[in-house]
Scaffold this active site. Structure first.
Site, mmCIF file in Angstrom:
data_model
loop_
_atom_site.group_PDB
_atom_site.id
_atom_site.type_symbol
_atom_site.label_atom_id
_atom_site.label_comp_id
_atom_site.label_asym_id
_atom_site.label_seq_id
_atom_site.Cartn_x
_atom_site.Cartn_y
_atom_site.Cartn_z
ATOM 1 C CB ALA A 65 -1.008 0.015 1.120
ATOM 2 N N GLY A 108 0.977 -5.265 0.892
ATOM 3 C CA GLY A 108 -0.384 -5.289 0.210
ATOM 4 C C GLY A 108 0.084 -5.775 -1.159
ATOM 5 C CD GLU A 111 -1.993 -7.818 2.776
ATOM 6 O OE1 GLU A 111 -1.988 -6.769 2.515
ATOM 7 O OE2 GLU A 111 -2.569 -7.873 3.966
ATOM 8 C CD GLU A 131 2.021 -5.586 5.789
ATOM 9 O OE1 GLU A 131 2.882 -6.552 5.900
ATOM 10 O OE2 GLU A 131 1.147 -5.510 4.915
HETATM 11 N N1 DAK Z 1 4.691 3.284 -0.728
HETATM 12 C C1 DAK Z 1 4.770 4.507 -1.146
HETATM 13 N N2 DAK Z 1 6.178 4.852 -1.677
HETATM 14 C C2 DAK Z 1 7.064 3.738 -1.753
HETATM 15 C C3 DAK Z 1 6.641 2.609 -1.270
HETATM 16 C C4 DAK Z 1 5.282 2.368 -0.757
HETATM 17 N N3 DAK Z 1 4.913 1.181 -0.203
HETATM 18 N N4 DAK Z 1 7.667 1.595 -1.490
HETATM 19 C C5 DAK Z 1 8.765 2.263 -2.117
HETATM 20 N N5 DAK Z 1 8.107 3.631 -2.269
HETATM 21 C C6 DAK Z 1 8.991 4.768 -2.840
HETATM 22 C C7 DAK Z 1 9.970 5.219 -2.292
HETATM 23 O O1 DAK Z 1 9.683 6.228 -1.102
HETATM 24 C C8 DAK Z 1 10.844 5.821 -3.166
HETATM 25 O O2 DAK Z 1 10.237 6.951 -3.356
HETATM 26 P P1 DAK Z 1 11.269 8.515 -3.601
HETATM 27 O O3 DAK Z 1 12.069 8.505 -2.362
HETATM 28 O O4 DAK Z 1 12.030 8.371 -4.860
HETATM 29 O O5 DAK Z 1 10.157 9.517 -3.831
HETATM 30 C C9 DAK Z 1 10.679 5.050 -4.236
HETATM 31 O O6 DAK Z 1 9.812 4.320 -4.361
HETATM 32 C C10 DAK Z 1 11.916 4.217 -4.543
HETATM 33 O O7 DAK Z 1 11.778 3.296 -3.184
HETATM 34 P P2 DAK Z 1 13.411 3.020 -2.636
HETATM 35 O O8 DAK Z 1 14.264 4.027 -2.796
HETATM 36 O O9 DAK Z 1 13.248 2.508 -0.848
HETATM 37 O O10 DAK Z 1 13.837 1.697 -3.375
HETATM 38 P P3 DAK Z 1 14.687 0.524 -2.837
HETATM 39 O O11 DAK Z 1 14.934 -0.369 -4.116
HETATM 40 O O12 DAK Z 1 15.974 1.029 -2.035
HETATM 41 O O13 DAK Z 1 13.931 -0.454 -2.085
HETATM 42 C C11 DAK Z 1 11.911 -1.529 -1.226
HETATM 43 C C12 DAK Z 1 13.002 -1.137 -2.401
HETATM 44 C C13 DAK Z 1 10.792 -2.067 -2.136
HETATM 45 C C14 DAK Z 1 12.568 -2.736 -0.552
HETATM 46 C C15 DAK Z 1 11.514 -0.376 -0.418
HETATM 47 O O14 DAK Z 1 11.148 0.641 -1.098
HETATM 48 C C16 DAK Z 1 10.305 -0.795 0.688
HETATM 49 O O15 DAK Z 1 10.676 -1.384 1.571
HETATM 50 N N6 DAK Z 1 9.275 -0.132 0.629
HETATM 51 C C17 DAK Z 1 8.486 -0.275 1.517
HETATM 52 C C18 DAK Z 1 7.615 -1.708 1.611
HETATM 53 C C19 DAK Z 1 6.537 -2.043 2.673
HETATM 54 O O16 DAK Z 1 6.941 -1.461 3.726
HETATM 55 N N7 DAK Z 1 5.404 -2.296 2.183
HETATM 56 C C20 DAK Z 1 4.240 -2.488 3.067
HETATM 57 C C21 DAK Z 1 3.520 -1.183 2.994
HETATM 58 S S1 DAK Z 1 1.965 -1.415 4.147
HETATM 59 C C22 DAK Z 1 -5.628 -1.817 4.610
HETATM 60 C C23 DAK Z 1 -5.005 -2.949 4.302
HETATM 61 C C24 DAK Z 1 -3.725 -3.369 4.126
HETATM 62 C C25 DAK Z 1 -2.803 -2.528 3.856
HETATM 63 C C26 DAK Z 1 -3.248 -1.121 3.967
HETATM 64 C C27 DAK Z 1 -4.634 -0.769 4.654
HETATM 65 N N8 DAK Z 1 -6.745 -1.363 5.209
HETATM 66 C C28 DAK Z 1 -7.384 -2.522 5.905
HETATM 67 C C29 DAK Z 1 -7.592 -0.254 5.193
HETATM 68 C C30 DAK Z 1 -1.470 -2.864 3.428
HETATM 69 C C31 DAK Z 1 -0.413 -1.778 3.879
HETATM 70 C C32 DAK Z 1 0.834 -2.240 3.215
HETATM 71 O O17 DAK Z 1 1.349 -2.568 2.346
#
Ligand code: DAK
Length: 257
Positions: A65, A108, A111, A131
């Site tokens: 997400a 997500g 998921e 998460e």
């Molecule tokens: N969201 C927004 N931006 C993201 C992102 C994300 N999930 N993942 C990466 N980006 C953005 C980074 O901020 C960066 O943007 P700038 O700084 O260039 O503006 C760009 O993408 C490149 O990312 P990195 O520089 O971090 O790239 P790397 O290759 O170094 O690393 C990575 C890749 C995928 C390992 C890393 O970006 C990372 O760890 N990303 C976050 C992964 C994460 O934590 N995912 C879980 C998100 S929480 C809900 C139910 C479910 C959900 C939500 C609500 N409800 C019941 C309503 C789900 C929640 C989730 O999924």
């Protein structure tokens, strides 16, 4: 129809949807989720399409997400959010949906792949529910579908300690159907989808529904539903055609009726 965050193609009877927010690593914001579900629903309603494939790029399936979109959200805003209702629309899709995953499928994104009926992974695919690093837990099936797929022991490590799975581990633990080279995983997913799309459409639809019942119903309810679906298919022209073709030693010609 033109979209902002996805690219849509048809490959004969297969609908292909590419997640396309490369600047945010295909993070699932509400626009992307709505567009994705609308495209799936359009393919589902199209008699010319028999199966769908969802993919990202070779580098990333989806990073989860959109953290930037939800970082300052209040409880009430999250409760009112249309993220989950949009996400849940995938469960209503009747035709098979295959995820073709390369690179990270995180949060997500993992998921979303789990909500599909099958997963074809590239050797570079990696799966995780990070998460916990953000102070939250999975909210779109990551504690439920993941646990059903890989079992409690591994799901606990993934959800509580950000254990990630390589493609080989995901295959070993039953999360994915197959692992292919980076050059061929998408072609393999399209081929699998094309093979299924060439089969009797109503039997495919009923088969998908019957397998998915294991996640929703008790065993006796699921068995009863399976039996009813089996009997119902005897009201279709395709059942008569399939059995006649077997007896006459020829290829069946499905009508989807
Ligand atoms: N969201 C927004 N931006 C993201 C992102 C994300 N999930 N993942 C990466 N980006 C953005 C980074 O901020 C960066 O943007 P700038 O700084 O260039 O503006 C760009 O993408 C490149 O990312 P990195 O520089 O971090 O790239 P790397 O290759 O170094 O690393 C990575 C890749 C995928 C390992 C890393 O970006 C990372 O760890 N990303 C976050 C992964 C994460 O934590 N995912 C879980 C998100 S929480 C809900 C139910 C479910 C959900 C939500 C609500 N409800 C019941 C309503 C789900 C929640 C989730 O999924």
């Amino acid at each position: 129809m033109s979209y902002e965050t996805i690219l849509v193609e048809t490959h004969e009877r297969v609908g292909l949807i590419r997640l396309n927010r490369p600047e945010a690593l295909n993070a699932l914001n509400s626009t992307l989720l709505h567009e994705l579900m609308s495209a799936l629903e359009a393919f589902d309603a199209d008699d010319g399409i028999g199966a769908m494939v969802i993919t990202g790029s070779d580098k990333i399936f989806a990073a989860g997400a959109d953290i930037k979109q939800m970082s300052q959200a209040s409880l009430v805003e999250m409760l009112k959010s249309d993220f989950i209702p949009a996400f849940e629309r995938i469960r209503k899709i009747k035709k098979p949906v295959i995820a073709a995953v390369s690179g990270w499928a995180l949060g997500g994104g993992c998921e979303l792949a789990l909500a599909c009926d099958m997963i074809v992974a590239s050797e570079k695919a990696k799966f995780g529910q990070p998460e916990i690093n953000l102070g939250v837990i999975p909210g779109a099936g990551g504690t439920q579908r993941l646990t059903l797929a890989v079992g409690k022991a591994l799901a606990m490590e993934m959800v509580l300690n950000n254990r990630t799975l390589s493609a080989a581990e995901a295959l070993h633990h039953g999360l994915v159907n197959r692992v292919e080279s980076i050059e061929s995983y998408l072609e393999s997913a399209l081929q699998l989808a094309a093979e299924i799309a060439a089969r009797a459409p109503l039997a495919v639809q009923f088969g998908k529904e019957a397998v998915n019942n294991i996640f929703e119903l008790s065993l006796s309810e699921g068995l009863a539903a399976e039996r009813r679906a089996f009997y119902t298919l005897f009201a279709t022209a395709d059942q008569k055609e399939g059995m006649a073709a077997f007896i006459e030693k020829r290829t069946p010609h499905w009508k989807g009726k």
